[in-house]
Scaffold this motif. Sequence first.
Motif, mmCIF file in Angstrom:
data_model
loop_
_atom_site.group_PDB
_atom_site.id
_atom_site.type_symbol
_atom_site.label_atom_id
_atom_site.label_comp_id
_atom_site.label_asym_id
_atom_site.label_seq_id
_atom_site.Cartn_x
_atom_site.Cartn_y
_atom_site.Cartn_z
ATOM 1 N N TRP A 133 -1.774 -2.592 -11.893
ATOM 2 C CA TRP A 133 -1.158 -3.840 -12.356
ATOM 3 C C TRP A 133 -1.115 -4.793 -11.174
ATOM 4 O O TRP A 133 -0.730 -4.403 -10.070
ATOM 5 C CB TRP A 133 0.261 -3.583 -12.854
ATOM 6 N N VAL A 134 -1.515 -6.016 -11.396
ATOM 7 C CA VAL A 134 -1.482 -7.022 -10.345
ATOM 8 C C VAL A 134 -0.315 -7.961 -10.641
ATOM 9 O O VAL A 134 -0.163 -8.423 -11.765
ATOM 10 C CB VAL A 134 -2.813 -7.812 -10.320
ATOM 11 N N THR A 135 0.498 -8.210 -9.612
ATOM 12 C CA THR A 135 1.685 -9.057 -9.824
ATOM 13 C C THR A 135 1.528 -10.410 -9.154
ATOM 14 O O THR A 135 1.079 -10.490 -8.015
ATOM 15 C CB THR A 135 2.943 -8.342 -9.295
ATOM 16 N N ASP A 136 1.863 -11.453 -9.868
ATOM 17 C CA ASP A 136 1.960 -12.779 -9.256
ATOM 18 C C ASP A 136 3.248 -13.446 -9.754
ATOM 19 O O ASP A 136 4.015 -12.835 -10.493
ATOM 20 C CB ASP A 136 0.707 -13.636 -9.531
ATOM 21 N N THR A 137 3.470 -14.634 -9.285
ATOM 22 C CA THR A 137 4.720 -15.324 -9.617
ATOM 23 C C THR A 137 4.377 -16.614 -10.338
ATOM 24 O O THR A 137 3.444 -17.308 -9.933
ATOM 25 C CB THR A 137 5.487 -15.646 -8.322
ATOM 26 N N LEU A 138 5.073 -16.916 -11.389
ATOM 27 C CA LEU A 138 4.787 -18.184 -12.042
ATOM 28 C C LEU A 138 6.021 -18.865 -12.618
ATOM 29 O O LEU A 138 7.083 -18.266 -12.697
ATOM 30 C CB LEU A 138 3.672 -18.070 -13.082
ATOM 31 N N VAL A 139 5.791 -20.122 -12.961
ATOM 32 C CA VAL A 139 6.845 -20.948 -13.552
ATOM 33 C C VAL A 139 6.453 -21.279 -14.984
ATOM 34 O O VAL A 139 5.306 -21.601 -15.253
ATOM 35 C CB VAL A 139 7.019 -22.269 -12.767
ATOM 36 N N VAL A 140 7.403 -21.170 -15.879
ATOM 37 C CA VAL A 140 7.201 -21.575 -17.264
ATOM 38 C C VAL A 140 8.376 -22.464 -17.654
ATOM 39 O O VAL A 140 9.508 -22.218 -17.242
ATOM 40 C CB VAL A 140 7.107 -20.317 -18.172
ATOM 41 N N ARG A 141 8.065 -23.529 -18.386
ATOM 42 C CA ARG A 141 9.119 -24.434 -18.880
ATOM 43 C C ARG A 141 8.974 -24.566 -20.380
ATOM 44 O O ARG A 141 7.870 -24.773 -20.867
ATOM 45 C CB ARG A 141 8.899 -25.851 -18.339
ATOM 46 N N GLY A 142 10.082 -24.497 -21.079
ATOM 47 C CA GLY A 142 10.009 -24.604 -22.532
ATOM 48 C C GLY A 142 11.075 -25.528 -23.086
ATOM 49 O O GLY A 142 12.173 -25.630 -22.533
ATOM 50 N N ALA A 143 10.744 -26.184 -24.173
ATOM 51 C CA ALA A 143 11.708 -27.022 -24.882
ATOM 52 C C ALA A 143 12.216 -26.231 -26.077
ATOM 53 O O ALA A 143 11.444 -25.602 -26.782
ATOM 54 C CB ALA A 143 11.042 -28.307 -25.331
#
Length: 413
Positions: A133-143
């Motif tokens: 498994w490869v891990t990265d970091t991300l941002v998600v924005r939701g309305a």
Amino acid sequence: MRFARRAAIVVVAVVAAVLALTRIPRPTPLARSPAERLGLDRWHASDTLGQGESLVALLARRGLEAADAAMAVQSLHGLVDDRRIPAGLQVNVHGDTASARATDVELLLNDDKVIRLHRDGEVWTATEEIIPWVTDTLVVRGAVHTNLYDAVDEAGGAFLSKGARTQLAWEIADVYEYRVDMSRDLQDGDSVRVLFERATNPSNVNRIGRILAAGLERGGQEITAVRFVHPDGKAEYFDEKGKSLRASFLRAPLSFRRISSVFGRRKHPILGIWRQHAGTDYSAASGTPVRSIGDGVVIYAGRKGGYGNVLEIRHRNGFVTRYGHLRGFAKGIRRGTSVTQGQTVAYVGMTGLATGPHLHFEVLVNGVQRNPSTALRQSAAVALGGRERAAFDSVARVALAELGRAPGVMLAP
Ligand SMILES: [Zn+2]
């Protein structure tokens, strides 16, 4: 001048590298038949181990001869005890179309491990493979339009596989479980943003790692959450001022992930006076665990008129919580039992005046029924001090800056 010379050296190096690469003789691909190219020379089947079924029986069901299946399972010896393989295990079987015989079997033990069985002639060998498994970091924005699921589903569509989007909604609800009842406190126009770790496997399936920071905006006010690990290794969420999100009460007696299946079916027909009651109803499947929203002592556990089976817990500062229509109580729960926050105390049912399984929940303060969404809005938050505060501030600065970026994968600075 110096820069120009250095640039020239770089260009020469790149050109030399390209030339060197193009001169490497490429292996010519082996000629493949049309059937091979279309994948028609192999057959594949996917199956699930039934309750009480042996692996040998499954393989036999998938066309292996009894002796062949037994040998295949024997090759597992030392890797996994075939008598302990759980029902529901996914098993993939592959074979040559020409011979119709199975040559390969995969046991998908869990998210991290596959056991591969391969037949060479009449001999089966088994190998264990750890799935990277490869891990990265991300941002998600939701309305938010209708609920947290829809918001995260829409926002995460481009970044996360389906199951991971649901998991992300659960994780966000957990971060805010002392502050927001996600099943009823969100409204159209609210929004959520989250910085988190995403793991991806070779089949592009995602799972959610740690939530590093989040922001939940309700009615124009944002509650931020930053993950911070105490020196003792325990992780906790704090707002940007270093105040813990924890409180003396959880905001809902059912975990958000446990009421997901009945989302949107909250309204239900209720009889007579129950339409007027001062409590809050949560639709949930019969048997769903009910948790005590705070530490306390059981003062009543039994039947009471329209409430059916009802549980009452006394907390500090004159608070009493009441849980009605229960199917039953958790083991050991009776008058006088001490309970802790989050402890499973009972199970959702439909005893008393209820036309469908749901939890009836009340908060009483000094004997008077109060609206939980206002009565529970008291923060017993302890702020970090001293050295911990300084450490938190530097963690928060980085996390909140990342959280403020545009949605997508974060690259290391
Ligand atoms: Zn009710």
